[in-house]
Design a protein around this motif. Structure first.
Motif, PDB file in Angstrom:
ATOM      1  N   LEU A 193       0.785  -1.723  -0.112  1.00 16.99           N
ATOM      2  CA  LEU A 193       0.102   0.352   0.231  1.00 16.99           C
ATOM      3  C   LEU A 193       0.668   1.171  -0.094  1.00 16.99           C
ATOM      4  O   LEU A 193       1.801   1.642   0.497  1.00 16.99           O
ATOM      5  CB  LEU A 193      -0.573   0.154   1.285  1.00 16.99           C
ATOM      6  CG  LEU A 193      -1.589  -1.224   1.894  1.00 16.99           C
ATOM      7  CD1 LEU A 193      -2.770  -1.056   1.912  1.00 16.99           C
ATOM      8  CD2 LEU A 193      -3.130  -1.555   0.440  1.00 16.99           C
ATOM      9  N   THR A 194      -0.150   1.903  -0.737  1.00 20.74           N
ATOM     10  CA  THR A 194       1.330   3.682  -0.705  1.00 20.74           C
ATOM     11  C   THR A 194       0.845   4.344   0.650  1.00 20.74           C
ATOM     12  O   THR A 194      -0.104   3.907   0.959  1.00 20.74           O
ATOM     13  CB  THR A 194       0.778   4.793  -1.968  1.00 20.74           C
ATOM     14  OG1 THR A 194      -0.585   4.656  -2.092  1.00 20.74           O
ATOM     15  CG2 THR A 194       0.822   4.001  -2.708  1.00 20.74           C
ATOM     16  N   GLU A 218      -0.872   7.391   0.659  1.00 18.58           N
ATOM     17  CA  GLU A 218      -2.170   7.857   0.635  1.00 18.58           C
ATOM     18  C   GLU A 218      -3.357   6.814   1.087  1.00 18.58           C
ATOM     19  O   GLU A 218      -3.404   6.803   1.622  1.00 18.58           O
ATOM     20  CB  GLU A 218      -2.287   8.100  -0.402  1.00 18.58           C
ATOM     21  CG  GLU A 218      -1.625   9.411  -0.702  1.00 18.58           C
ATOM     22  CD  GLU A 218       0.120   9.053  -1.458  1.00 18.58           C
ATOM     23  OE1 GLU A 218       0.362   8.144  -1.491  1.00 18.58           O
ATOM     24  OE2 GLU A 218       1.164  10.600  -1.491  1.00 18.58           O
ATOM     25  N   GLU A 219      -2.559   5.205   0.304  1.00 13.17           N
ATOM     26  CA  GLU A 219      -4.230   4.026   0.774  1.00 13.17           C
ATOM     27  C   GLU A 219      -3.971   3.807   2.340  1.00 13.17           C
ATOM     28  O   GLU A 219      -4.605   3.253   2.019  1.00 13.17           O
ATOM     29  CB  GLU A 219      -3.009   2.790  -0.039  1.00 13.17           C
ATOM     30  CG  GLU A 219      -3.475   2.809  -1.880  1.00 13.17           C
ATOM     31  CD  GLU A 219      -3.141   2.559  -2.873  1.00 13.17           C
ATOM     32  OE1 GLU A 219      -3.013   1.625  -4.007  1.00 13.17           O
ATOM     33  OE2 GLU A 219      -1.696   1.529  -1.914  1.00 13.17           O
ATOM     34  N   GLN A 220      -2.810   3.187   2.656  1.00  8.52           N
ATOM     35  CA  GLN A 220      -2.684   3.557   3.746  1.00  8.52           C
ATOM     36  C   GLN A 220      -3.954   4.702   5.053  1.00  8.52           C
ATOM     37  O   GLN A 220      -4.149   4.108   5.392  1.00  8.52           O
ATOM     38  CB  GLN A 220      -1.133   3.641   4.748  1.00  8.52           C
ATOM     39  CG  GLN A 220      -0.543   2.139   4.101  1.00  8.52           C
ATOM     40  CD  GLN A 220       1.248   2.485   4.658  1.00  8.52           C
ATOM     41  OE1 GLN A 220       1.432   2.692   6.121  1.00  8.52           O
ATOM     42  NE2 GLN A 220       2.232   2.699   3.644  1.00  8.52           N
ATOM     43  N   GLU A 243      -7.208   3.811   4.386  1.00 12.64           N
ATOM     44  CA  GLU A 243      -7.679   2.207   5.257  1.00 12.64           C
ATOM     45  C   GLU A 243      -7.576   2.818   6.697  1.00 12.64           C
ATOM     46  O   GLU A 243      -8.498   2.363   7.228  1.00 12.64           O
ATOM     47  CB  GLU A 243      -6.731   1.329   5.061  1.00 12.64           C
ATOM     48  CG  GLU A 243      -6.717   0.548   5.525  1.00 12.64           C
ATOM     49  CD  GLU A 243      -5.239  -0.674   5.368  1.00 12.64           C
ATOM     50  OE1 GLU A 243      -4.627  -1.485   6.469  1.00 12.64           O
ATOM     51  OE2 GLU A 243      -5.273  -1.111   4.498  1.00 12.64           O
TER      52      GLU A 243
END
Length: 131
Positions: free
Chosen positions: A7-8, A10-12, A15
């Motif tokens: 995960l990037t 930003e994705e983290q 989440e």
């Protein structure tokens, strides 16, 4: 740099926001000449159940925190505020551009938000530089 789980950052962040059940975060962008309109947009977005982050300092209006700064100090303050606003854009789920004028700074904010995959809305869609 990707997270070990692929995960990037930003994705983290997305989440974690999801796990916390946070409402949508909206960053308000635009020229500081529209501070009154930004305050109104803040109210409307908040009433709609969204968390709002927006510019708080209008360097064009006199205030004891920046009035009388030397040119170099004023430039350094503007650079810090620009960095802070980019952090607000990274934090947000989407951007709302306020006003019927898009200058260089706002154009850069829009491009930055879009480069991060953030949806960008406009109070005046006709000023969208990519429309």
């Amino acid at each position: 740099m990707p997270h070990p789980q692929g995960l990037t950052p930003e994705e983290q962040l997305a989440e974690v926001k999801g796990r916390l059940g946070l409402p949508l975060v909206v960053v308000i962008c635009g020229s500081t000449r529209f501070m009154t309109e930004m305050a109104e947009a803040d109210l409307r977005e908040t009433e709609a159940g969204r968390i709002v982050v927006r510019p708080a300092c209008d360097l064009k209006s006199p205030h004891q925190l920046w009035s009388g700064l030397a040119e170099a100090e004023a430039a350094a303050l503007k650079a810090r505020l620009d960095d802070l606003h980019r952090a607000k854009i990274r934090l947000a789920d989407q951007a709302l551009v306020v006003g019927d004028y898009i200058g260089d700074s706002t154009r850069a904010e829009i491009a930055y938000a879009r480069s991060l995959g953030k949806p960008v809305r406009f109070t005046h869609p006709e000023v969208d530089p990519d429309a």
